[in-house]
Design a protein around this motif. Sequence first.
Motif, PDB file in Angstrom:
ATOM      1  N   GLY A   1       0.794  -1.224   0.000  1.00 21.42           N
ATOM      2  CA  GLY A   1       0.000   0.000   0.000  1.00 21.42           C
ATOM      3  C   GLY A   1       0.823   1.269   0.000  1.00 21.42           C
ATOM      4  N   SER A   2       0.389   2.241   0.807  1.00 24.24           N
ATOM      5  CA  SER A   2       1.026   3.555   0.800  1.00 24.24           C
ATOM      6  C   SER A   2       2.472   3.492   1.266  1.00 24.24           C
ATOM      7  CB  SER A   2       0.234   4.548   1.648  1.00 24.24           C
ATOM      8  OG  SER A   2       0.201   4.129   2.990  1.00 24.24           O
ATOM      9  N   ASN A   3       2.813   2.533   2.135  1.00 22.36           N
ATOM     10  CA  ASN A   3       4.208   2.419   2.569  1.00 22.36           C
ATOM     11  C   ASN A   3       5.118   2.040   1.406  1.00 22.36           C
ATOM     12  OD1 ASN A   3       3.766   3.088   5.257  1.00 22.36           O
ATOM     13  ND2 ASN A   3       3.273   0.988   5.797  1.00 22.36           N
ATOM     14  N   HIS A   4       4.674   1.122   0.550  1.00 25.47           N
ATOM     15  CA  HIS A   4       5.492   0.750  -0.607  1.00 25.47           C
ATOM     16  C   HIS A   4       5.550   1.913  -1.596  1.00 25.47           C
ATOM     17  CE1 HIS A   4       7.358  -2.472  -3.158  1.00 25.47           C
ATOM     18  NE2 HIS A   4       7.260  -1.453  -3.983  1.00 25.47           N
ATOM     19  N   LYS A   5       4.448   2.628  -1.758  1.00 24.15           N
ATOM     20  CA  LYS A   5       4.445   3.788  -2.655  1.00 24.15           C
ATOM     21  C   LYS A   5       5.457   4.820  -2.179  1.00 24.15           C
ATOM     22  CE  LYS A   5       1.184   7.071  -2.883  1.00 24.15           C
ATOM     23  NZ  LYS A   5      -0.090   7.763  -3.187  1.00 24.15           N
ATOM     24  N   ILE A   6       5.510   5.079  -0.898  1.00 20.01           N
ATOM     25  CA  ILE A   6       6.475   6.035  -0.347  1.00 20.01           C
ATOM     26  C   ILE A   6       7.897   5.554  -0.616  1.00 20.01           C
ATOM     27  CG2 ILE A   6       7.401   6.989   1.813  1.00 20.01           C
ATOM     28  CD1 ILE A   6       4.418   7.003   2.796  1.00 20.01           C
ATOM     29  N   CYS A   7       8.149   4.285  -0.421  1.00 18.31           N
ATOM     30  CA  CYS A   7       9.469   3.711  -0.689  1.00 18.31           C
ATOM     31  C   CYS A   7       9.819   3.870  -2.171  1.00 18.31           C
ATOM     32  CB  CYS A   7       9.479   2.245  -0.280  1.00 18.31           C
ATOM     33  SG  CYS A   7      11.098   1.469  -0.350  1.00 18.31           S
TER      34      CYS A   7
ATOM     35  N   ARG B   1      12.837   6.085  -3.895  1.00 17.27           N
ATOM     36  CA  ARG B   1      13.820   5.542  -4.844  1.00 17.27           C
ATOM     37  C   ARG B   1      13.944   6.438  -6.075  1.00 17.27           C
ATOM     38  NH1 ARG B   1      12.435  -0.921  -4.674  1.00 17.27           N
ATOM     39  NH2 ARG B   1      13.656  -1.364  -2.823  1.00 17.27           N
ATOM     40  N   ILE B   2      12.832   6.974  -6.533  1.00 15.32           N
ATOM     41  CA  ILE B   2      12.888   7.897  -7.666  1.00 15.32           C
ATOM     42  C   ILE B   2      13.711   9.127  -7.297  1.00 15.32           C
ATOM     43  CG2 ILE B   2      11.519   9.417  -9.161  1.00 15.32           C
ATOM     44  CD1 ILE B   2       9.298   7.211  -8.998  1.00 15.32           C
TER      45      ILE B   2
ATOM     46  N   ILE C   1       9.621   3.817 -11.705  1.00 15.68           N
ATOM     47  CA  ILE C   1       8.301   4.370 -12.006  1.00 15.68           C
ATOM     48  C   ILE C   1       7.273   3.248 -12.144  1.00 15.68           C
ATOM     49  CG2 ILE C   1       6.970   5.528 -13.830  1.00 15.68           C
ATOM     50  CD1 ILE C   1       9.402   7.460 -14.067  1.00 15.68           C
ATOM     51  N   ASP C   2       7.646   2.162 -12.802  1.00 16.07           N
ATOM     52  CA  ASP C   2       6.729   1.019 -12.897  1.00 16.07           C
ATOM     53  C   ASP C   2       6.359   0.512 -11.508  1.00 16.07           C
ATOM     54  OD1 ASP C   2       6.818   1.190 -15.657  1.00 16.07           O
ATOM     55  OD2 ASP C   2       8.170  -0.522 -15.914  1.00 16.07           O
ATOM     56  N   ASP C   3       7.346   0.443 -10.628  1.00 12.51           N
ATOM     57  CA  ASP C   3       7.094   0.007  -9.257  1.00 12.51           C
ATOM     58  C   ASP C   3       6.183   1.004  -8.530  1.00 12.51           C
ATOM     59  OD1 ASP C   3       7.501  -1.743  -6.998  1.00 12.51           O
ATOM     60  OD2 ASP C   3       8.895  -0.247  -6.192  1.00 12.51           O
ATOM     61  N   ALA C   4       6.440   2.284  -8.722  1.00 11.91           N
ATOM     62  CA  ALA C   4       5.605   3.307  -8.074  1.00 11.91           C
ATOM     63  C   ALA C   4       4.170   3.231  -8.586  1.00 11.91           C
ATOM     64  CB  ALA C   4       6.198   4.694  -8.323  1.00 11.91           C
ATOM     65  N   PHE C   5       3.996   3.100  -9.909  1.00 13.69           N
ATOM     66  CA  PHE C   5       2.643   2.969 -10.478  1.00 13.69           C
ATOM     67  C   PHE C   5       1.933   1.730  -9.937  1.00 13.69           C
ATOM     68  CE2 PHE C   5       3.649   5.457 -14.611  1.00 13.69           C
ATOM     69  CZ  PHE C   5       3.217   6.638 -14.039  1.00 13.69           C
TER      70      PHE C   5
ATOM     71  N   ASN D   1       2.087   0.524  -7.223  1.00 12.47           N
ATOM     72  CA  ASN D   1       1.713   0.732  -5.827  1.00 12.47           C
ATOM     73  C   ASN D   1       0.914   2.008  -5.613  1.00 12.47           C
ATOM     74  OD1 ASN D   1       2.906  -1.530  -4.109  1.00 12.47           O
ATOM     75  ND2 ASN D   1       4.484  -1.066  -5.633  1.00 12.47           N
ATOM     76  N   GLY D   2       0.296   2.486  -6.696  1.00 14.09           N
ATOM     77  CA  GLY D   2      -0.670   3.565  -6.566  1.00 14.09           C
ATOM     78  C   GLY D   2      -0.188   4.975  -6.810  1.00 14.09           C
ATOM     79  N   ALA D   3       1.064   5.157  -7.197  1.00 17.94           N
ATOM     80  CA  ALA D   3       1.555   6.510  -7.466  1.00 17.94           C
ATOM     81  C   ALA D   3       0.963   7.038  -8.766  1.00 17.94           C
ATOM     82  CB  ALA D   3       3.078   6.518  -7.542  1.00 17.94           C
ATOM     83  N   THR D   4       0.874   8.342  -8.860  1.00 13.37           N
ATOM     84  CA  THR D   4       0.356   8.996 -10.060  1.00 13.37           C
ATOM     85  C   THR D   4       1.479   9.747 -10.775  1.00 13.37           C
ATOM     86  OG1 THR D   4      -0.163  11.059  -8.896  1.00 13.37           O
ATOM     87  CG2 THR D   4      -1.883   9.339  -8.923  1.00 13.37           C
ATOM     88  N   ASP D   5       1.210  10.127 -12.027  1.00  8.76           N
ATOM     89  CA  ASP D   5       2.168  10.964 -12.760  1.00  8.76           C
ATOM     90  C   ASP D   5       2.482  12.226 -11.958  1.00  8.76           C
ATOM     91  OD1 ASP D   5       2.149   9.202 -14.921  1.00  8.76           O
ATOM     92  OD2 ASP D   5       0.866  10.454 -16.166  1.00  8.76           O
TER      93      ASP D   5
END
Length: 110
Positions: A32-38, A42-43, A60-64, A66-70
Motif C-alpha cells: 500500500g502507501s508504505n510501498h508507494k512512499i518507498c 527511490r525515484i 516508475i513502474d514500481d511506483a505505479f 503501488n498507486g503513485a500517479t504521474d
Amino acid sequence: MTPRERELLRRLSISDETVMLDAVATCASLTGSNHKICALARIAALIATNSAVSSYQWAIDDAFANGATDAEIVAVLQSVAPIVGLARVASAAPALALALGYDVEQALES
C-alpha cells in the motif's frame, strides 16, 4: 530513537552489506502507501544520482504498481530541486519524462 534504529544506523555507517540486503527485502515486502512512499523515495535517489532512463523506468513502474500517479512522480522531481540543484533536475527531467512516456526533447523541437 529506539535501540533498533541506533543499531541500524551503526551498521549502515560501517557499510554492513546485510543491512543493504535487508533494506531491499523490506521495501519489497511493504504494501500500500508504505510501498508507494518507498518507491517515490527511490525515484528521488535516482534523480540525485543522475541515473539512466532504464532505472527510472523500473522505479516508475514500481511506483505505479503501488498507486503513485504521474503528478506525484513529477512532484518528486520538484521536491528534490532545492537539494540537488537546478542543473541535476534539468538533466533528470528528460529521462524521467521518457520513463513516463513523454519525449521532452521531441516536444522542444516542435
